[in-house]
Write a protein that holds these residues in place. Structure first.
Motif, short mmCIF file in Angstrom:
data_model
loop_
_atom_site.label_atom_id
_atom_site.label_comp_id
_atom_site.label_asym_id
_atom_site.label_seq_id
_atom_site.Cartn_x
_atom_site.Cartn_y
_atom_site.Cartn_z
N TYR A 132 -26.95 9.81 23.04
CA TYR A 132 -27.69 10.97 22.55
C TYR A 132 -28.44 10.66 21.26
O TYR A 132 -29.60 10.99 21.09
CB TYR A 132 -26.70 12.12 22.36
N TYR A 136 -38.68 13.39 21.98
CA TYR A 136 -38.37 14.51 22.89
C TYR A 136 -38.68 14.16 24.34
O TYR A 136 -38.02 14.61 25.25
CB TYR A 136 -39.14 15.76 22.45
N ILE A 177 -25.24 25.11 22.69
CA ILE A 177 -25.01 24.46 21.40
C ILE A 177 -23.92 25.23 20.64
O ILE A 177 -23.91 26.48 20.65
CB ILE A 177 -26.32 24.43 20.57
N ASP A 215 -35.90 23.55 18.60
CA ASP A 215 -35.35 22.19 18.49
C ASP A 215 -36.38 21.13 18.86
O ASP A 215 -36.05 19.96 18.94
CB ASP A 215 -34.09 22.03 19.35
N GLN A 244 -32.22 17.22 15.29
CA GLN A 244 -31.92 16.52 16.53
C GLN A 244 -32.44 15.11 16.38
O GLN A 244 -33.35 14.86 15.57
CB GLN A 244 -32.60 17.20 17.73
#
Length: 170
Positions: A8, A14, A46, A122, A142
């Motif tokens: 991750y 993105y 989340i 995000d 992120q």
């Protein structure tokens, strides 16, 4: 064909198809297959989002603006209703993510039309588009946002707890 060794934290962009040996079209096909799966309906949210939205709903109108495809509108609305029980909300579907369809309203357009004072996002590109329209945006940290540029209307936040603290500070 997919590299299972990617973590991750490694997803520094993105558009994650760039990390796999996939074309953009192959990746979007996989995502749309996921939308049709049971896993999509049962995915986890989340950490802290349910509590934060519940708290925000006490004094604010809750509007979700998503770039999910229009064709999964019913599944998306059902998922949100199941996740955010007893909370009134509106859902707008902005330009479909991964779609080659003709342009529809953007997230920023919906923010302006509905006088939304702040927006939580995000994805840096969507955050910047809203910020340029004068909307205060809380951009969740992120891996794919690490290299994002500063903007006076973008406030970077670690999590939903910090979002609540900052909103309550206004």
């Amino acid at each position: 064909k997919i590299n299972n060794n990617i973590k991750y934290e490694d997803l520094t962009h993105y558009n994650v198809w760039k990390f796999f040996d996939l074309s953009e079209e192959e990746y979007y096909s996989m995502v749309h297959t996921f939308y049709e799966s049971e896993e999509f309906e049962d995915m986890d949210l989340i950490k802290g989002v349910i509590e934060a939205i519940s708290e925000l709903s006490k004094n604010n109108e809750i509007i979700f603006i998503t770039s999910r495809p229009e064709k999964i509108r019913i599944k998306t609305e059902k998922f949100l209703s199941k996740s955010f029980k007893n909370i009134d909300f509106t859902v707008f579907f902005a330009h479909d993510w991964g779609s080659k369809e003709e342009y529809k309203k953007s997230k920023g357009d919906y923010c302006v039309e509905n006088n939304i004072p702040f927006f939580i996002e995000d994805h840096y590109d969507y955050a910047l588009e809203c910020a340029k329209k004068g909307i205060k945006v809380f951009l969740l940290e992120q891996p794919w946002n690490k290299e994002s540029e500063e903007h006076e209307n973008i406030i970077k936040v670690k999590d939903w707890k910090e979002i609540l603290e900052k909103i309550n500070g206004y």
